[in-house]
Design a protein around this motif. Sequence first.
Motif, short mmCIF file in Angstrom:
data_model
loop_
_atom_site.label_atom_id
_atom_site.label_comp_id
_atom_site.label_asym_id
_atom_site.label_seq_id
_atom_site.Cartn_x
_atom_site.Cartn_y
_atom_site.Cartn_z
N THR A 107 0.85 -1.20 0.00
CA THR A 107 0.00 0.00 0.00
C THR A 107 0.88 1.24 0.00
N ASN A 108 0.38 2.30 -0.63
CA ASN A 108 1.08 3.59 -0.69
C ASN A 108 2.48 3.48 -1.28
N GLY A 109 2.63 2.57 -2.26
CA GLY A 109 3.94 2.41 -2.89
C GLY A 109 4.23 3.53 -3.87
N VAL A 110 5.48 3.97 -3.90
CA VAL A 110 5.91 5.04 -4.81
C VAL A 110 7.22 4.64 -5.47
N LEU A 111 7.27 4.74 -6.78
CA LEU A 111 8.51 4.54 -7.53
C LEU A 111 8.81 5.84 -8.27
N LYS A 112 10.01 6.33 -8.10
CA LYS A 112 10.41 7.57 -8.77
C LYS A 112 11.65 7.30 -9.62
N VAL A 113 11.61 7.76 -10.86
CA VAL A 113 12.78 7.68 -11.74
C VAL A 113 13.18 9.11 -12.09
N ARG A 114 14.40 9.45 -11.75
CA ARG A 114 14.89 10.82 -11.92
C ARG A 114 16.13 10.80 -12.82
N THR A 115 16.19 11.70 -13.79
CA THR A 115 17.36 11.79 -14.65
C THR A 115 17.92 13.21 -14.63
N TYR A 116 19.23 13.31 -14.73
CA TYR A 116 19.88 14.62 -14.79
C TYR A 116 21.32 14.42 -15.25
N THR A 117 22.01 15.51 -15.51
CA THR A 117 23.42 15.44 -15.91
C THR A 117 24.27 16.14 -14.86
N LYS A 118 25.47 15.61 -14.67
CA LYS A 118 26.40 16.19 -13.70
C LYS A 118 27.81 15.71 -14.04
N ASN A 119 28.74 16.64 -14.04
CA ASN A 119 30.15 16.31 -14.32
C ASN A 119 30.31 15.52 -15.61
N HIS A 120 29.62 15.95 -16.64
CA HIS A 120 29.67 15.32 -17.95
C HIS A 120 29.25 13.85 -17.90
#
Length: 468
Positions: A385-398
């Motif tokens: 119950t109340n499960g959350v999956l987050k996928v986050r993308t970004y760039t850092k230091n090439h």
Amino acid sequence: MKIIDKHPDLLATLSKFDIFDGVAPEAIQWLIDHAEYRLYHDAETFLKSEEPAEHMFLTVKGTYLLRFRQGNEFRDINESGSGSVTGLLPFSRMKKYTGYGIAVNDLEILALHRDCFVEMARVSYELTQNLVATMSSRIKTFTEQRLQEEKLMSLGKLSAGLAHELNNPAAALVRSADELYQRLHQSPERFKSIITMRVTPEETDALNEILFAKARQGPIKELSLLEREDCKDELLDWFEDHDVDNADDIAETFLDFGLHLSDAEAMKAALNGKELNAMMWWIESTLSMERLVQEIRESADRIGSLVGSVKVYTHMDQSQDLQPSDLHEGIRSSMIMLKHQFKEKGIQVIKDFDPEMPLVKVFPGQINQVWTNLIDNAIDAIPATNGVLKVRTYTKNHKAIVDIIDNGAGIPETVLNKIFDPFFTTKEVGKGTGMGLEITRRIVLKHHGEINVKSKPGETIFTVCLPL
């Protein structure tokens, strides 16, 4: 376990084993003289997981089973017999045994202590080389077998996910086609009743204008349940006043297409006083067939979209070289393959994608396996119950960075440094081979990237960094 006397013909027996090919009889005799000869009866354990690795075991007679723990259960791997070697080997860094060795029947074993390894290397280089080469070959075969199992399990999950996702549009397509078939068989009778009305071309044009005006108006305003019931009651009263049969079905179809009481009045006016019953049924039939054709088209489009996602996921329509790829497209395709699992657990999915993320040179089919393994593990960890999956993308230091975050119970600190080890798993038997994360790590390293994990109760973050 029982220590027994060594047979006089032990040298002749061992000399026939492939492992001693090219080894001098004196070296084999040295091994016999320095090893302990043990007898294990059926079901006795001669090698136990987590115990200090102190001995090399050479099977002289009998058969044993290798068994590994997975979560709270055990998994049998394979059976080995005479001439096989297991346990600690020369030059091995093993500190503790990783599995269990269990006698299948009466088992006679030569057990050589690790303290003898240095002397053995001096006595016979060939013997030491053969022992290491044989066990290395067994490890390679064993690893390949486990990798194949992991691939088959991944394929099974892909197939199950695809079948689950295809089931709904396929069922809708069949259902709509059946209903369309039934309605087409009703058309002759309705057509006959329309012909007998002697509708003029002008009246037909007026009716078509009403219907096509609704079709051209774009999305139909969604009515609340109360609003829909009020509109339906108005239509039912009107149909009853005008002796229209099957008014309930006609009213439902009218409302589905945004037709209300004013439209019914306009249709009556267009017919110039002709009998309404047959015409209303004809209009309802026409609208219903339009709806069914639209449902069939949407179902077919959905199936085509799923097949397209599989092609993107497997990258089967392109070469297997490094290619500039959109990571977001691969992540979305992986999510589609696992969509049924999100639905089953009611997981909220959050996609925080960097719109400026550049293309990354990867082996697309392999990198998609990384996303699938990590997301699949997250789904297993997420609460019911109340499960959350987050996928986050970004760039850092090439670098292109992908975070996969779940709100599960977290990974215990005691096992956090083991999760990328081959064959380590906390899943039950049949739910994992312990190779998923090891394969994931290997694929990331092949791309000259990094994979890390941070975990605490309520938040586990797997981070994949790929060079741009």
